[in-house]
Scaffold this motif. Sequence first.
Motif, PDB file in Angstrom:
ATOM      1  N   UNK A   1       0.832  -1.193   0.000  1.00  0.00           N
ATOM      2  CA  UNK A   1       0.000   0.000   0.000  1.00  0.00           C
ATOM      3  C   UNK A   1       0.872   1.251   0.000  1.00  0.00           C
ATOM      4  N   UNK A   2       0.485   2.244  -0.798  1.00  0.00           N
ATOM      5  CA  UNK A   2       1.062   3.583  -0.712  1.00  0.00           C
ATOM      6  C   UNK A   2      -0.057   4.504  -0.225  1.00  0.00           C
ATOM      7  N   UNK A   3       0.043   4.957   1.000  1.00  0.00           N
ATOM      8  CA  UNK A   3      -0.957   5.861   1.563  1.00  0.00           C
ATOM      9  C   UNK A   3      -0.493   7.290   1.319  1.00  0.00           C
ATOM     10  N   UNK A   4      -1.313   8.045   0.593  1.00  0.00           N
ATOM     11  CA  UNK A   4      -0.932   9.386   0.178  1.00  0.00           C
ATOM     12  C   UNK A   4      -1.044  10.445   1.272  1.00  0.00           C
ATOM     13  N   UNK A   5      -1.701  10.125   2.401  1.00  0.00           N
ATOM     14  CA  UNK A   5      -1.928  11.220   3.345  1.00  0.00           C
ATOM     15  C   UNK A   5      -2.104  10.715   4.776  1.00  0.00           C
ATOM     16  N   UNK A   6      -1.088  10.937   5.602  1.00  0.00           N
ATOM     17  CA  UNK A   6      -1.159  10.668   7.036  1.00  0.00           C
ATOM     18  C   UNK A   6      -0.819  11.948   7.790  1.00  0.00           C
TER      19      UNK A   6
END
Length: 412
Positions: free
Chosen positions: A43-48
């Motif tokens: 997974x590449x999570x674009x916004x944390x």
Amino acid sequence: MPRNGWLLAMPMLLSCAGPGAGVTTTRAASTGSAEDVLRDAPVVDLHLDTPQWLLEQRYDLGEPRRDLGQVSLDSMRRGGVGAAFFVLWHPPERPEAEAHARALALAAAVRAQMARHPADLVMAGSVDELLAARAAGKIAVLLGMEGAEPLHGDLAELERMHALGVRYVGLTWNAHTAFADAGKPDAPRHGGLSPLGRAAVAEMNRLGIAVDVSHLSDASAAQAVAASRAPVLATHSCARALSEHRRNLPDDLVRAIAAGGGVVGVNFHSVFLDAGYAARAAAAEQAHAPEVAALARSLEGADPVERRWAPYLAELRVAHALPRPPLSVLVDHVEHLVKVAGVDHVGLGSDLDGGIVPPDGIESHADLPKLVAALLARGRSPEDVRKLLGGNVVRVLREVERVSRALRADAP
């Protein structure tokens, strides 16, 4: 104060050679369970929004989640996260003059976690470094900037932020800036991008920083898409066609982002996903406003961090106690965006740790297998889901890098 205030009203390597390229792996492409898909396609999570918790709550990613924090090393590992953008954000109630120093402090807090957990986390300044981190069994960390206040109107700061590890910038948060109009009901300041905003887009293209349009007004976002020579990102947005909210994207803007090769990262916030939940959250905010105000008054003279966080956490506990929409609502937004943009132009931008309440069944990255299983049950192929989880974002980042190299080569 944490980003959303009262919720705004409440596997191993990816190959992305071309615009339609998906994810190829070292495992057989025929594997189809949720666990296999996550293992094969990190997974590449674009916004944390975790940096604010690291800095002001002294949060440690190696410890169990506490105080409604949503991101930890354990949950990221269990959800198959291979890379994540940790966001630098400046609270609007604090003087803008402090924004640059705060961005540096937030970045330092992220780097301190990498120093504390070197076997788990590593900074990635490029796609190659992102993929190398995954191959080494580590989570790649990238930085994003949400709102251009830390730049203080100086385009030279973009190069300094790039050196710091920033790989996307949103020119606004929820207030108009010198660069662009935000997606808010106030009268527009520029009618979209300002001349400085257009210059910033050009400089980001040159440096290899992606343009994030999630918080821009519709006019600003459309102009940014048209002005950018590289694909743009909407890092954490949902579909306005399914839920009318100013932070969601209309279909014509989704199509424009896709036509330019970009990606929309689907936000997990129930306020954006479901109008019914948004109404319940607004009613709860109003009902509990007196006690929250009393709590804030009781903290006058206390530590500034405590004065910001105690009322926020009280509000967030109330929000989390409300009935939440089902996971199917999140899947509906993914499917709608895929229908409008195509499967090559949708990703994930959870917005975890940003004052959000995810749909029922999702508490952290550890629950991503449920989302993957739901997408597979809707008829999405394992290859489609791998693209949605991270392959599409990697492709965009590669193209941003390519455009940067070309612009630098063509420069006098």
